[in-house]
Design a protein around this motif. Sequence first.
Motif, mmCIF file in Angstrom:
data_model
loop_
_atom_site.group_PDB
_atom_site.id
_atom_site.type_symbol
_atom_site.label_atom_id
_atom_site.label_comp_id
_atom_site.label_asym_id
_atom_site.label_seq_id
_atom_site.Cartn_x
_atom_site.Cartn_y
_atom_site.Cartn_z
ATOM 1 N N ARG A 239 -12.268 -12.653 12.179
ATOM 2 C CA ARG A 239 -11.158 -11.725 12.407
ATOM 3 C C ARG A 239 -11.570 -10.713 13.468
ATOM 4 O O ARG A 239 -12.655 -10.132 13.410
ATOM 5 C CB ARG A 239 -10.760 -11.016 11.127
ATOM 6 N N LEU A 240 -10.688 -10.497 14.444
ATOM 7 C CA LEU A 240 -10.895 -9.489 15.469
ATOM 8 C C LEU A 240 -9.539 -8.874 15.798
ATOM 9 O O LEU A 240 -8.574 -9.575 16.089
ATOM 10 C CB LEU A 240 -11.540 -10.082 16.727
ATOM 11 N N GLY A 241 -9.470 -7.534 15.735
ATOM 12 C CA GLY A 241 -8.177 -6.887 15.898
ATOM 13 C C GLY A 241 -7.198 -7.420 14.865
ATOM 14 O O GLY A 241 -7.523 -7.538 13.685
ATOM 15 N N ASN A 242 -5.978 -7.779 15.324
ATOM 16 C CA ASN A 242 -5.018 -8.382 14.394
ATOM 17 C C ASN A 242 -4.915 -9.896 14.576
ATOM 18 O O ASN A 242 -3.919 -10.518 14.248
ATOM 19 C CB ASN A 242 -3.634 -7.736 14.533
ATOM 20 N N LEU A 243 -6.002 -10.480 15.106
ATOM 21 C CA LEU A 243 -6.084 -11.930 15.268
ATOM 22 C C LEU A 243 -7.036 -12.500 14.227
ATOM 23 O O LEU A 243 -8.151 -12.008 14.036
ATOM 24 C CB LEU A 243 -6.591 -12.276 16.672
ATOM 25 N N ASN A 244 -6.590 -13.552 13.562
ATOM 26 C CA ASN A 244 -7.406 -14.236 12.572
ATOM 27 C C ASN A 244 -7.611 -15.687 13.002
ATOM 28 O O ASN A 244 -6.655 -16.422 13.215
ATOM 29 C CB ASN A 244 -6.726 -14.186 11.198
ATOM 30 N N LEU A 245 -8.873 -16.094 13.157
ATOM 31 C CA LEU A 245 -9.218 -17.463 13.536
ATOM 32 C C LEU A 245 -9.842 -18.139 12.325
ATOM 33 O O LEU A 245 -10.802 -17.625 11.737
ATOM 34 C CB LEU A 245 -10.199 -17.468 14.707
ATOM 35 N N ALA A 246 -9.297 -19.297 11.946
ATOM 36 C CA ALA A 246 -9.753 -19.972 10.733
ATOM 37 C C ALA A 246 -10.395 -21.313 11.063
ATOM 38 O O ALA A 246 -10.002 -21.999 12.009
ATOM 39 C CB ALA A 246 -8.580 -20.180 9.775
ATOM 40 N N SER A 247 -11.407 -21.663 10.274
ATOM 41 C CA SER A 247 -12.060 -22.977 10.336
ATOM 42 C C SER A 247 -12.537 -23.319 11.745
ATOM 43 O O SER A 247 -12.083 -24.276 12.368
ATOM 44 C CB SER A 247 -11.110 -24.065 9.820
ATOM 45 N N LEU A 248 -13.484 -22.526 12.240
ATOM 46 C CA LEU A 248 -14.049 -22.751 13.571
ATOM 47 C C LEU A 248 -15.395 -23.452 13.472
ATOM 48 O O LEU A 248 -16.215 -23.126 12.604
ATOM 49 C CB LEU A 248 -14.268 -21.422 14.298
#
Length: 319
Positions: free
Chosen positions: A108-117
Amino acid sequence: MAPSRGLTGRSAALAALLALYPAPALAAERLVIPFEINDLDHMVVRIEINGTGGTTAVIDTAATFPMLDSRTASSSGVPAPGADPRRVNVLGLNGAREYPVVRVDEIRLGNLNLASLDAAYSEDLDVPGAAANVLPSTAFPGDILELDFSRRVISVYDGRPDRPETDVSGRINYTVLDGLMFVDVRINGKPGRAIVDTGSNISYVNSAFAGLAQMRTNEEKSQLLLGATGGDARVRVATARKMSLGDFYFSGADLMVSDPFLFESLGVSDEPAMVLGLDYLSLFTVQFDRRQNRMVLSLPATKRKGMLVNLNPRGSRIQ
């Protein structure tokens, strides 16, 4: 330059990344991520991994695969690679290396969520100047990736680039080769190609470009550089009378001349080539229009005074 590029395994690394991000996803909302310029002049964002904060990652437009260092992985609950992990070939300035791949549940960075990287797992701790954690720009969704260096904010959104009417802007088409963005550039009127690299804190040219453009060696600055590089005479500083980047040009630009393995691995060691780093990119607001394969450089009206940048079309100097 962030050590996050593939070589003979580059195609596999790129394919793996494309599998994660088959195309820039639509941004349901405008995503805003603050960033900082750290002590090493790297562009970094604060991230949470699996709900654990307290670390940063370099945002790198010239990276083709995420990178996670082992210390960050351990503190964030990311399991270390097993006995026979999948591996990815990653290219840095000094050559290619294979790294094991680990799965990160959430970043998670700022209001961005990255899943399953998937990320390359690095144990190169405390290497001077090295970026520990790296996020490639391709990890961000949306049509537009905007880097506002005056406000230190990354914005991601759909549609067309947003620009105030008072800004002075120039558009440059880019091409993608092996996952890297290249733009046309001219030095002393001679054409070449530049890798757009926010992971590099400096810009530099290869010997082929410096020779073609007849760049003059700056002896004083070269001696200072030799001291910093441990006496490596293959590295020097040369001055460009005029470096043109789209509609903008820079007078009297001092650039490092170097031939790292990167250029050879990309097959451009004998062609005029350079890396365009943060020292020049950060003068602008930079927008990547990924639908049009276009980079937009803008100067805010409030920054025109005091910027040593010239505008070709208008034939005027910004004082």
